[in-house]
Design an enzyme around this catalytic site. Structure first.
Site, short mmCIF file in Angstrom:
data_model
loop_
_atom_site.label_atom_id
_atom_site.label_comp_id
_atom_site.label_asym_id
_atom_site.label_seq_id
_atom_site.Cartn_x
_atom_site.Cartn_y
_atom_site.Cartn_z
N CYS A 1 -53.16 -5.10 5.36
CA CYS A 1 -53.01 -4.70 6.76
C CYS A 1 -54.40 -4.62 7.40
O CYS A 1 -55.38 -4.35 6.72
CB CYS A 1 -52.32 -3.34 6.79
SG CYS A 1 -52.00 -2.68 8.41
N SER B 1 -55.72 -2.42 9.12
CA SER B 1 -56.39 -1.11 8.96
C SER B 1 -57.22 -1.06 7.69
O SER B 1 -58.26 -0.41 7.64
CB SER B 1 -55.37 0.02 8.95
OG SER B 1 -54.56 -0.04 10.10
N HIS C 1 -60.41 -2.60 8.63
CA HIS C 1 -61.26 -1.68 9.41
C HIS C 1 -62.07 -0.79 8.45
O HIS C 1 -63.21 -0.46 8.73
CB HIS C 1 -60.39 -0.76 10.29
CG HIS C 1 -59.75 -1.46 11.46
ND1 HIS C 1 -60.34 -2.51 12.13
CD2 HIS C 1 -58.57 -1.25 12.08
CE1 HIS C 1 -59.55 -2.91 13.11
NE2 HIS C 1 -58.46 -2.16 13.10
N HIS D 1 -52.40 0.61 1.78
CA HIS D 1 -51.53 1.69 2.26
C HIS D 1 -50.15 1.18 2.66
O HIS D 1 -49.41 1.87 3.35
CB HIS D 1 -52.20 2.39 3.46
CG HIS D 1 -52.33 1.50 4.66
ND1 HIS D 1 -53.33 0.56 4.75
CD2 HIS D 1 -51.57 1.37 5.76
CE1 HIS D 1 -53.18 -0.11 5.89
NE2 HIS D 1 -52.12 0.37 6.52
N CYS E 1 -45.74 0.20 6.31
CA CYS E 1 -46.69 0.32 7.42
C CYS E 1 -46.37 -0.65 8.53
O CYS E 1 -45.80 -0.30 9.55
CB CYS E 1 -48.14 0.13 6.97
SG CYS E 1 -49.29 0.18 8.37
#
Length: 376
Positions: free
Chosen positions: A47, A49, A52, A68, A175
């Site tokens: 993902c 994120s 990031h 996650h 997610c």
């Protein structure tokens, strides 16, 4: 021989420092303490994120095991655990549901006060870690760390799901899919016959489109500067696709002209301040709602004129589609099993776990809208 109560040695993707590739390492995973669950991972999604965290726009303490969005099988449980048992199929929850805090008790709130998202200190709830690599403790990510063949999570951060569900698909419910789909059908409840604009056509953006379509929106305008993503967006349910680079005027003005003054609902699913503003401005000034879905860069602010809201616009945000995680994930898996939505559109690349760095390269190159890293 049973490994219950013993340390497990397995492979994990460890990130030692910012902006470096993942290193596939042998790690030691301690047994679960009271109210904790040890899970054998089966499949995990990559993902944005996670990226990031790799590139430093989201703070994480190093070294760390990221990931996650996943699904797996319970290997063992600590004392006092009642909601799952060994052998159960489960999805780890990056937004926990403690059930006791003010937010969990609020009918609309879902950002549990025990969440690690706001204070990512790299531990489980008791303040310690269950991972060791080369003799050093390794930090957890959002309390779940799914880029490891085994992980330990708090009981409030795991949901038991249908024993017949295909883990290599439903891991996306952990997610990306839920964040997008829930933003449309749960957080703001898109209305039948309405017009929607979706900025950003990665996996989460496609999931927003699936949600808008499921809610009966009559027009779904998909917005991205990468026209290679338009075919997938149409497949997911977009009625038209536009590229801001094809127009001389700002994209919000283009959309306002297309939709008699602005859309009913707009979604920013990128995490950029300029597109958040464009998404806000493209929804109708008197009756439009705009939702921030993408994770913005830390420590950056937007300045805006309050008149943009005064006339009646609504500006909202929400984590994980506004769903209370432990309650809702099993229901979403049940909906998937009942064919209420498909996840096939979202799965573009399937890779073995060892090729995780290639997966991130595909994500960064815009070649993948949702990826799967498979465990074995």
């Amino acid at each position: 021989t049973s490994r219950v109560g013993k340390v497990i040695k397995c492979k994990a993707a460890v990130l030692w420092e910012t902006s470096k590739p993942f290193s596939i390492e042998e790690v030691e995973v301690a047994p679960p303490k009271a109210h904790e669950v040890r899970i054998k991972m089966v499949a995990a999604g990559i993902c944005r994120s996670d990226d990031h965290a790799v590139n430093g726009t989201m703070y994480v303490p190093f070294p760390v095991i990221l990931g996650h969005e996943a699904a797996g099988i319970v290997e063992s449980i600590g004392e006092g655990v009642t909601t799952v048992k060994p052998g159960d199929k489960v999805i780890p929850l990056f937004t926990p549901q403690c059930g006791k805090c003010r937010v969990c008790k609020h009918p609309e709130g879902n950002f549990c006060l025990k969440s690690k998202l706001s204070q990512n200190q790299g531990s489980l709830q008791d303040g310690t870690t269950r991972f060791t690599c080369r003799g050093k403790p390794v930090n957890h990510f959002l309390g779940i760390s799914t880029f490891s063949q085994y992980t330990v999570v708090d009981e409030m951060s795991v949901a038991k799901i249908d024993a017949a569900s295909p883990l290599e698909k439903v891991c996306l419910i952990g997610c990306g899919f839920t964040t997008g789909y829930g933003s449309a059908v749960n957080k703001i409840q898109v209305t039948r016959g309405s017009t929607c604009a979706v900025f950003g056509l990665g996996g989460v953006g496609l999931s927003v489109i699936i949600g808008c379509k499921a809610a009966g929106a009559s027009r779904i305008i998909a917005v991205d500067i990468n026209k290679d993503k338009f075919a997938k967006a149409k497949e997911a349910g977009a009625t038209e696709c536009i590229n801001p680079q094809d127009y001389k005027k700002p994209i919000q003005e283009v959309i306002a002209e297309m939709t008699d003054g602005g859309v009913d609902f707009s979604f920013e699913v990128i995490g950029r301040l300029d597109t958040m503003m464009a998404a806000l401005l493209c929804c109708h000034e008197a009756c439009g709602t705009s939702v921030v879905v993408g994770v913005p860069p830390y420590s950056q602010n937007l300045s805006m004129n309050p008149i943009l809201l005064l006339l009646g616009r609504t500006w909202k945000g929400g984590v994980f589609g506004g769903y209370k995680s432990k309650d809702s994930v099993p229901k979403l898996v049940a909906d998937f099993m009942a064919k209420k939505f498909s996840l096939d559109t979202l799965i573009t690349n399937v890779l073995p776990f060892e090729k995780i760095n290639e997966g991130f390269d595909l994500l960064r190159a815009g070649k993948s809208q949702m990826l799967l890293v498979l465990f074995f």
